[in-house]
Design a protein around this motif. Structure first.
Motif, mmCIF file in Angstrom:
data_model
loop_
_atom_site.group_PDB
_atom_site.id
_atom_site.type_symbol
_atom_site.label_atom_id
_atom_site.label_comp_id
_atom_site.label_asym_id
_atom_site.label_seq_id
_atom_site.Cartn_x
_atom_site.Cartn_y
_atom_site.Cartn_z
ATOM 1 N N SER A 1 47.085 32.444 40.681
ATOM 2 C CA SER A 1 46.451 33.765 40.491
ATOM 3 C C SER A 1 44.960 33.821 40.809
ATOM 4 N N VAL A 2 44.462 32.955 41.667
ATOM 5 C CA VAL A 2 43.027 32.943 41.986
ATOM 6 C C VAL A 2 42.780 33.688 43.296
ATOM 7 N N ARG A 3 42.062 34.793 43.218
ATOM 8 C CA ARG A 3 41.725 35.554 44.414
ATOM 9 C C ARG A 3 40.460 34.975 45.036
ATOM 10 N N ALA A 4 40.383 35.035 46.348
ATOM 11 C CA ALA A 4 39.295 34.381 47.071
ATOM 12 C C ALA A 4 37.932 34.912 46.669
ATOM 13 N N ASP A 5 37.823 36.228 46.448
ATOM 14 C CA ASP A 5 36.498 36.797 46.195
ATOM 15 C C ASP A 5 35.995 36.554 44.777
ATOM 16 N N TYR B 1 48.247 24.286 38.746
ATOM 17 C CA TYR B 1 47.464 24.695 37.577
ATOM 18 C C TYR B 1 47.769 26.164 37.273
ATOM 19 N N ASN B 2 48.082 26.471 36.010
ATOM 20 C CA ASN B 2 48.521 27.818 35.684
ATOM 21 C C ASN B 2 47.510 28.627 34.866
ATOM 22 N N ASP B 3 46.419 28.015 34.420
ATOM 23 C CA ASP B 3 45.545 28.694 33.454
ATOM 24 C C ASP B 3 44.851 29.961 33.958
ATOM 25 N N PRO B 4 44.561 30.124 35.254
ATOM 26 C CA PRO B 4 43.979 31.412 35.676
ATOM 27 C C PRO B 4 44.947 32.596 35.583
ATOM 28 N N HIS B 5 46.233 32.312 35.382
ATOM 29 C CA HIS B 5 47.236 33.367 35.202
ATOM 30 C C HIS B 5 46.964 34.108 33.893
ATOM 31 N N ARG B 6 47.343 35.382 33.849
ATOM 32 C CA ARG B 6 47.253 36.098 32.586
ATOM 33 C C ARG B 6 47.887 35.259 31.475
ATOM 34 N N PRO B 7 47.350 35.307 30.240
ATOM 35 C CA PRO B 7 46.420 36.302 29.692
ATOM 36 C C PRO B 7 44.942 35.945 29.770
ATOM 37 N N TYR B 8 44.520 35.073 30.713
ATOM 38 C CA TYR B 8 43.104 34.718 30.874
ATOM 39 C C TYR B 8 42.551 34.194 29.541
ATOM 40 N N HIS C 1 48.603 33.167 45.070
ATOM 41 C CA HIS C 1 48.349 34.600 45.256
ATOM 42 C C HIS C 1 47.078 34.940 44.491
ATOM 43 N N GLY C 2 46.625 36.174 44.608
ATOM 44 C CA GLY C 2 45.440 36.611 43.896
ATOM 45 C C GLY C 2 45.783 37.383 42.633
ATOM 46 N N GLU C 3 44.950 38.388 42.318
ATOM 47 C CA GLU C 3 45.113 39.139 41.084
ATOM 48 C C GLU C 3 44.516 40.532 41.254
ATOM 49 N N LEU C 4 45.144 41.516 40.644
ATOM 50 C CA LEU C 4 44.677 42.898 40.722
ATOM 51 C C LEU C 4 43.843 43.259 39.501
ATOM 52 N N PHE C 5 42.735 43.933 39.741
ATOM 53 C CA PHE C 5 41.892 44.469 38.675
ATOM 54 C C PHE C 5 41.617 45.942 38.968
ATOM 55 N N GLY C 6 42.670 46.734 38.944
ATOM 56 C CA GLY C 6 42.530 48.170 39.134
ATOM 57 C C GLY C 6 42.846 48.682 40.513
ATOM 58 N N LEU D 1 50.600 44.521 48.403
ATOM 59 C CA LEU D 1 50.186 43.354 49.183
ATOM 60 C C LEU D 1 48.897 43.695 49.917
ATOM 61 N N ASP D 2 47.788 43.733 49.178
ATOM 62 C CA ASP D 2 46.497 43.911 49.834
ATOM 63 C C ASP D 2 45.674 42.645 49.608
ATOM 64 N N ASP D 3 44.423 42.629 50.053
ATOM 65 C CA ASP D 3 43.647 41.401 50.010
ATOM 66 C C ASP D 3 43.355 40.907 48.606
ATOM 67 N N ALA D 4 43.302 41.791 47.619
ATOM 68 C CA ALA D 4 43.112 41.343 46.245
ATOM 69 C C ALA D 4 44.237 40.402 45.831
ATOM 70 N N ILE D 5 45.410 40.613 46.398
ATOM 71 C CA ILE D 5 46.590 39.810 46.090
ATOM 72 C C ILE D 5 46.791 38.674 47.082
ATOM 73 N N THR D 6 46.564 38.916 48.363
ATOM 74 C CA THR D 6 46.969 37.939 49.384
ATOM 75 C C THR D 6 45.843 37.055 49.908
ATOM 76 N N HIS D 7 44.584 37.462 49.764
ATOM 77 C CA HIS D 7 43.488 36.635 50.276
ATOM 78 C C HIS D 7 43.152 35.567 49.241
ATOM 79 N N THR D 8 43.467 34.329 49.560
ATOM 80 C CA THR D 8 43.316 33.233 48.611
ATOM 81 C C THR D 8 42.361 32.173 49.146
ATOM 82 N N PRO D 9 41.769 31.372 48.256
ATOM 83 C CA PRO D 9 40.944 30.254 48.725
ATOM 84 C C PRO D 9 41.822 29.181 49.356
#
Length: 473
Positions: A13-17, A189-196, A283-288, A299-307
Motif C-alpha cells: 500500500s505504498v504510493r510513490a508520491d 511488509y504489511n504495516d503501511p496497509h490500513r489501519p495505519y 499498489h498505492g493508496e487513495l486519500f480522497g 486505477l489511477d496513479d494514486a493506486i498504480t504509481h509505486t516506488p
C-alpha cells in the motif's frame, strides 16, 4: 560463476508520491533512498492492479492479471492455476532455494503462493513463530516492545509486525545461504496497509509538524479503517485536521517499515554474498481521489504509481526514466540467472523498452453481493453515484502522457496528471491510437490462461486475518 541471491521486497500500500525518492515533503523512506543511490530508482513503475491478490501473482508468475486470473473472478480471491509456473518453480530449476516471509495472506496461503516456495514463513502464525529459530525473533520483539509495539494492549492490529518480518527474514537468509544453492527470498511488509498503526516510537514522528495529537490521530485512523465505507458514502466529510491525522499515521507506518527494511539491508550488505535486491510496492493508496479511501475500485496513479528500486543490476540504468512494470523486472532478473521466461509477458529492461503499462481490476463479481465495494458503500447511502466506476473488467493503458481506461461499458482517455477530465474528443488521434493498441493487447496478451481456476478454501485463521485487513465483514 555462482548465481546471485535474489531478495524481492514488497511494501504493501505504498504510493510513490509518499516516498523520499519521489520528492515527498517528508523524509519517509531514507533507507530506500540510500539503496537507490547504490542502484536504480525507477521514476514510473506502474503496478498491475489495485490489490495484493492481483498484483503479487503478477509479480510471481510474470503474467498480467487477466492471464493468471487471480482476484478477478468469483469469490474473495481464487488461486494460481496448478499448471502455471511461478518464479519459485522456475528458479528451483536454476539451483535456487526459494523462501518467503509474508504476513499478508494474499501473498501466501489464499492465492496458493505459499505452496510454491521451498519454505514459507508467516510471522502472524503461532506455529511458525513458536518454532525454532523464530521463537528467538519473538523474544527479541518482546524485549524491544517499547520501540516496536503499540503499547499494552491485546489488540493484534495495534502491534506492527515489520520488526518480526525483518528479523525472521535475516534468520532465514543466515540459514539458507550456508548451503551451496543461491537463495530467492520474497518478503512482504504489511504495516503501511490500513489501519495505519505505527508503533509507539514512531507515532508522533509527523504529528507535531501537522499540529495534531498523536493519540487522537491514531484513534481517527482506526475509526476510518472500521467505518471506511460509511465515510465514503457520506462524501468523506473530513476536516483539514483529520486529513492531516491520516497522512501523519500513514507516513509514520511507512517510515517505520523503512526503518525495519534498513536493518535487513544492512544484514544483506554485511553478511550475505552477492545479492540482487528489489524493493517496490504492490499498489498505492487513495486519500480522497474519486471520493474514495484505501485501494478500491479505480486505477489511477494514486493506486498504480509505486516506488521501485533495484540494486545489484547496473544494466537497468538505461530504463530509469521509462514506464516499467513488475513483470519487466522479474523477467529481466530471471533471464539474467538463466531461468525459463517463456511464460512471462514482460520486457527485458537490459535491452527493451515498454511502450505502455497495463493495469487491471474487477470489482462486482463476488458471490455475495453484500461484499461488493459498491454495495458496501450503498448500504450507508443508497443514492451514492456509482456510474463513474466500472462494472466489468477495467483495463487501463498508461504511457508517460496519457491513460486510457477501458471497460465493456465505456472508454475514457485522460491527459496526465489530470485523471478526471475525459479528453477523447480533445486528442482524437491519441484516443484512436491507444484504443487500437489496447484492443490488440486484450486479444493477445490479455487472454486468460487455458486452465480453469482452482477453487479457494480458507481456514478460519485466514478468514480472521482477512477480516482484520477489512476484506471480510
Amino acid at each position: 560463476m555462482a548465481t546471485p541471491n535474489i531478495v524481492w521486497v514488497t511494501l504493501d500500500s505504498v504510493r510513490a508520491d509518499h516516498t523520499t525518492m519521489h520528492g515527498y515533503r517528508r523524509d519517509t523512506t531514507p533507507e530506500l533512498a540510500a539503496l537507490a543511490r547504490d542502484g536504480v530508482a525507477f521514476e514510473t513503475c506502474i503496478a498491475h492492479s489495485s490489490r495484493t491478490p492481483v498484483s503479487v501473482p503478477s509479480m510471481l508468475t510474470g503474467t498480467y492479471p487477466s492471464r493468471h486470473g487471480v482476484g478477478l473472478g468469483a469469490g474473495v480471491c481464487g488461486r494460481i492455476p496448478d499448471t502455471m509456473a511461478t518464479v519459485p518453480d522456475i528458479l528451483r530449476d536454476c539451483g535456487y532455494t526459494s523462501v518467503a516471509v509474508s504476513r499478508n495472506v494474499y501473498a501466501g496461503e489464499v492465492t496458493g503462493l505459499a505452496d510454491r516456495f521451498d519454505r514459507f514463513v508467516s510471522p502472524t502464525l503461532r506455529d511458525d513463530l513458536l518454532s525454532y529459530p523464530f521463537v528467538r525473533s519473538l523474544a527479541k520483539y518482546g524485549a524491544a516492545a517499547h520501540r516496536h509495539s503499540g503499547g499494552l494492549t491485546l489488540d493484534k492490529q495495534r502491534h506492527p509486525k515489520s520488526f518480526l518480518v525483518s528479523d525472521v527474514a535475516k534468520r532465514v537468509l543466515a540459514e539458507e545461504t550456508r548451503g551451496a544453492d543461491s537463495v530467492f527470498l520474497y518478503l512482504h511488509y504489511n504495516d503501511p496497509h490500513r489501519p495505519y498503526y505505527p508503533p509507539a516510537s514512531f507515532r508522533d514522528r509527523y504529528t507535531t509538524e501537522a499540529g495534531v495529537d498523536p493519540d487522537a490521530a491514531l484513534d481517527f485512523a482506526r475509526d476510518m479503517h472500521e467505518h471506511a465505507y460509511e465515510y465514503m458514502a457520506k462524501g468523506l466529510p473530513f476536516s483539514e485536521t483529520q486529513w492531516e491525522m491520516l497522512y501523519a499515521m500513514y507516513d509514520a507506518a511507512i517510515a517505520y517499515t523503512d526503518h525495519c527494511l534498513g536493518s535487513l539491508l544492512t544484514f544483506i550488505r554485511e553478511q550475505v554474498g552477492e545479492t540482487i535486491v528489489v524493493v517496490t510496492a504492490d499498489h498505492g493508496e487513495l486519500f480522497g481521489e474519486y471520493g474514495l479511501l484505501g485501494h478500491h475500485i479505480v486505477l489511477d496513479d494514486a493506486i498504480t504509481h509505486t516506488p521501485l528500486v533495484v540494486s545489484g543490476c547496473p544494466e537497468l540504468e538505461r530504463a530509469r526514466e521509462d514506464v516499467v512494470q513488475h513483470v519487466d523486472v522479474m523477467q529481466t532478473i530471471v533471464s539474467m540467472v538463466g531461468g525459463d521466461t517463456s511464460q512471462f509477458q514482460g520486457y527485458d529492461l537490459r535491452s527493451e523498452c515498454r511502450p505502455f503499462a497495463v493495469s487491471q481490476d474487477l470489482r462486482g463479481t463476488v458471490v455475495d453481493p453484500n461484499r461488493q465495494d459498491y454495495e458496501r458503500i450503498r448500504q450507508h447511502n443508497p443514492e451514492f453515484d456509482t456510474t463513474p466506476f466500472h462494472r466489468s473488467l477495467l483495463t487501463t493503458l498508461r504511457t508517460n502522457e496519457f491513460r486510457l481506461q477501458h471497460t465493456d461499458e465505456w472508454r475514457k482517455l485522460h491527459h496526465l496528471p489530470d485523471e478526471r477530465t475525459v479528453v477523447n474528443d480533445t486528442y482524437p488521434d491519441v484516443y484512436s491510437d491507444l484504443t487500437a493498441r489496447l484492443t490488440a493487447w486484450l486479444e493477445t496478451y490479455g487472454q486468460p490462461y487455458a486452465e480453469s481456476r482452482t477453487e479457494e478454501s480458507h481456514s478460519p485463521r485466514t478468514r480472521e486475518r482477512l477480516r482484520e485487513m477489512g476484506y471480510l465483514e
